[in-house]
Design a protein around this motif. Structure first.
Motif, mmCIF file in Angstrom:
data_model
loop_
_atom_site.group_PDB
_atom_site.id
_atom_site.type_symbol
_atom_site.label_atom_id
_atom_site.label_comp_id
_atom_site.label_asym_id
_atom_site.label_seq_id
_atom_site.Cartn_x
_atom_site.Cartn_y
_atom_site.Cartn_z
ATOM 1 N N LEU A 7 87.652 77.397 32.169
ATOM 2 C CA LEU A 7 86.785 77.699 31.035
ATOM 3 C C LEU A 7 85.424 77.023 31.177
ATOM 4 O O LEU A 7 84.383 77.617 30.877
ATOM 5 C CB LEU A 7 87.444 77.259 29.726
ATOM 6 N N LEU A 8 85.415 75.788 31.640
ATOM 7 C CA LEU A 8 84.157 75.068 31.813
ATOM 8 C C LEU A 8 83.308 75.747 32.882
ATOM 9 O O LEU A 8 82.116 75.990 32.671
ATOM 10 C CB LEU A 8 84.412 73.609 32.201
ATOM 11 N N LEU A 9 83.897 76.060 33.999
ATOM 12 C CA LEU A 9 83.127 76.658 35.087
ATOM 13 C C LEU A 9 82.695 78.078 34.767
ATOM 14 O O LEU A 9 81.539 78.451 34.970
ATOM 15 C CB LEU A 9 83.941 76.642 36.379
ATOM 16 N N ALA A 10 83.603 78.890 34.263
ATOM 17 C CA ALA A 10 83.272 80.287 33.995
ATOM 18 C C ALA A 10 82.394 80.431 32.757
ATOM 19 O O ALA A 10 81.557 81.327 32.687
ATOM 20 C CB ALA A 10 84.552 81.099 33.822
ATOM 21 N N GLY A 11 82.561 79.543 31.786
ATOM 22 C CA GLY A 11 81.793 79.655 30.554
ATOM 23 C C GLY A 11 80.440 78.991 30.608
ATOM 24 O O GLY A 11 79.423 79.569 30.224
ATOM 25 N N ALA A 12 80.390 77.756 31.095
ATOM 26 C CA ALA A 12 79.144 77.000 31.066
ATOM 27 C C ALA A 12 78.316 77.177 32.338
ATOM 28 O O ALA A 12 77.084 77.219 32.272
ATOM 29 C CB ALA A 12 79.441 75.518 30.852
ATOM 30 N N GLU A 17 80.278 78.548 39.931
ATOM 31 C CA GLU A 17 81.744 78.429 39.915
ATOM 32 C C GLU A 17 82.311 78.213 41.315
ATOM 33 O O GLU A 17 83.161 77.332 41.533
ATOM 34 C CB GLU A 17 82.360 79.675 39.276
ATOM 35 N N ASP A 18 81.847 78.992 42.296
ATOM 36 C CA ASP A 18 82.376 78.850 43.663
ATOM 37 C C ASP A 18 82.036 77.487 44.265
ATOM 38 O O ASP A 18 82.881 76.851 44.903
ATOM 39 C CB ASP A 18 81.822 79.965 44.564
ATOM 40 N N TRP A 31 82.897 66.712 42.737
ATOM 41 C CA TRP A 31 82.891 67.610 41.573
ATOM 42 C C TRP A 31 82.218 66.934 40.373
ATOM 43 O O TRP A 31 81.409 67.544 39.680
ATOM 44 C CB TRP A 31 84.334 68.008 41.225
ATOM 45 N N SER A 32 82.551 65.655 40.154
ATOM 46 C CA SER A 32 81.967 64.916 39.033
ATOM 47 C C SER A 32 80.455 64.776 39.190
ATOM 48 O O SER A 32 79.702 64.928 38.219
ATOM 49 C CB SER A 32 82.593 63.529 38.920
#
Length: 119
Positions: A7-12, A17-18, A31-32
């Motif tokens: 949700l975080l990657l696809a939404g924000a 995303e990749d 990632w952080s």
């Protein structure tokens, strides 16, 4: 945790995303760091856009205020001359000096930020 990550990657951050998934597969620290970078840049750009918008609104307000001041001064002058046709008015130096003694004219000039002493 996996669904929140999606949700975080696809939404924000749908464009990243990749890249974020690849960073997550390497190590959590990568990632952080990328997440922190994307959050900070997004907030910075958003604040800059808000600043530009505020400046545009301030500029429009200044133009409107000047138009209102000019109209108020014009109406006051027309009321003093007791006419509605400004095309036929001509003011001599003596008449202008006499006008500067009228409190209505002085108030109208001050409200438009006109330096009366400089006149």
């Amino acid at each position: 945790p996996g669904s929140m990550h999606t949700l975080l990657l696809a939404g924000a951050f749908p464009d990243t995303e990749d890249i974020m998934r690849d960073a997550m597969s390497q190590h959590l620290i990568y990632w952080s760091a990328m997440l922190l970078y994307f959050l900070l840049t997004t907030i910075t750009i958003m604040n800059m856009m808000i600043g530009v918008l505020v400046e545009v609104v301030k500029g429009a307000q200044a133009v409107e205020q000047e138009a209102l001041d000019t109209k108020g001064l014009r109406d006051t002058l027309l009321a003093v001359f007791d006419t509605s046709n400004p095309a036929g008015i001509s003011v001599s130096r003596e008449t202008f000096c006499t006008l500067l003694e009228d409190d209505r004219i002085l108030h109208a000039l001050r409200s438009c930020s006109i330096d009366i002493m400089g006149l």
